[in-house]
Design an enzyme around this catalytic site. Structure first.
Site, short mmCIF file in Angstrom:
data_model
loop_
_atom_site.label_atom_id
_atom_site.label_comp_id
_atom_site.label_asym_id
_atom_site.label_seq_id
_atom_site.Cartn_x
_atom_site.Cartn_y
_atom_site.Cartn_z
N ASP A 110 0.86 -1.17 0.00
CA ASP A 110 0.00 0.00 0.00
C ASP A 110 0.90 1.23 0.00
OD1 ASP A 110 -2.44 1.63 0.57
OD2 ASP A 110 -1.38 1.95 2.46
N ASP A 138 -0.23 5.26 0.65
CA ASP A 138 -0.53 6.27 1.67
C ASP A 138 -0.59 5.64 3.05
OD1 ASP A 138 -1.21 8.80 0.04
OD2 ASP A 138 -2.42 7.28 -0.93
#
Length: 344
Positions: free
Chosen positions: A14, A16
């Site tokens: 991932d 952010d």
């Protein structure tokens, strides 16, 4: 000892909250990802943020010191466009609530851009800091008239170096309230981004690495993939402790340095240095033999707490400390009701 890097042939990161927050890299994250590539483990970047195109994501990652190639990036904008293309005839007009990059993904799959609600056969909604009331109003009219509605993601918040900001899900919630409709969601926790990343990387033993229980980890669980939760973004220790079964990670760590640690030490499990007493609605953490009197690594204590609490079903609970070392560990984890040790 077997490390996570030795056990897996691909890392599905991932972005952010895991690798960066806004315009600032998470401390040590670029170096850790470079080490992943040096050990010939493949890297995939999966982002629920549909505001950037893949080449813009690559540029942002490189500006922060991460190694990145466009083929390694899978965005929710790409996923949303693919969902639209599967459901609409070529050339159908789509109203875009989001950035020009999202509009570019729509055109890339052979669809056209609508200007008004009356033209739109579908609405696609992604994050943009410039989304205004007029954008939502036009989308509202289109959805109420029967247009297909696809959201890039339903994340209520977006991690930033200043804190948590409203995410695309906050804007989706506004349209949900105004229309009574429910969108199709392209991003995590749905499967399309995971499946596409695995296909591109030809991965057989991937590990999902993320900071959100409700998207990264829930998506990994639903897809049958192992996962590592890092506590550098949205989900915190209290969220993990009370997490339902479908959002529990395989491993938990403070940050990406855990990629080089023994897999047997990273899973939520009983720990020799910490004991956990359980009673109705309460957990009590007790420093065990060999525990650091200063609290040591608090994530080790968190793994012990999760193991004990999940065995009895999980859910909301209160946490107490039986001694000063436990109090320091719980304070570092920002867990509730840790102001003072419990009486023995």
């Amino acid at each position: 000892m077997t490390t996570l890097l030795e056990q897996h042939d691909a890392m599905l990161f991932d972005l952010d909250g895991t690798l960066f927050r806004g315009g600032k890299a998470v401390a040590g994250a670029p170096e850790q990802v470079h080490e992943v590539t040096r050990q010939s483990v493949r890297v995939g970047y999966l982002t629920n943020n549909g505001s950037r195109s893949a080449d813009q994501v690559v540029a942002h990652l490189r500006s922060l010191g991460f190694p990145a190639e466009e083929r390694e990036v899978v965005t929710s904008g790409q996923g949303a466009a693919a969902m639209l293309a599967d459901r609409l005839p070529a050339g159908a007009e789509v109203l875009v609530v989001g950035t020009a990059a999202l509009g570019g993904e729509v055109k890339h799959v052979g669809l056209a851009l609508a200007i008004t609600a009356e033209q739109a056969k579908a609405v696609v909604q992604g994050h943009s800091p410039d989304t205004a009331w007029r954008d939502l109003a036009e989308a509202c009219l289109a959805i109420r008239a029967g247009a297909l509605w696809v959201a890039c993601n339903d994340d209520a918040t977006l991690p930033d170096e200043r804190g948590l900001l409203p995410g695309n899900g906050a804007m989706v919630a506004a349209l949900r309230a105004a229309t009574g409709a429910e969108p199709l969601v392209a991003g995590k926790p749905e499967r399309p981004l995971f499946d596409e990343a695995i296909r591109r990387l030809v991965a057989r033993r991937p590990l999902v690495v993320g900071d959100r229980l409700d998207t990264d980890i829930a998506g990994a669980v639903a897809a049958g993939l192992p996962s590592l939760l890092v506590l550098t973004g949205v989900s915190r220790a209290g969220d993990l402790l009370s997490a339902p079964r479908e959002t529990r990670p395989s491993y938990v760590a403070a940050d990406l340095a855990a990629l080089h640690e023994d897999v047997d030490l990273l899973a939520p499990a009983d720990q020799p240095s910490w004991q956990v007493r359980t009673s109705d609605g309460e957990l009590t953490l007790v420093a065990g033999e060999g525990a650091d009197p200063d609290g040591g690594d608090p994530v080790v204590a968190l793994r012990a707490l999760c193991a004990a609490h999940w065995r009895r079903g999980g859910g909301p609970t209160r946490v107490r400390a039986a001694d000063d070392a436990a109090a320091r560990a719980l304070h570092a984890l920002a867990l509730p009701d840790t102001a003072s040790p419990s009486p023995e």
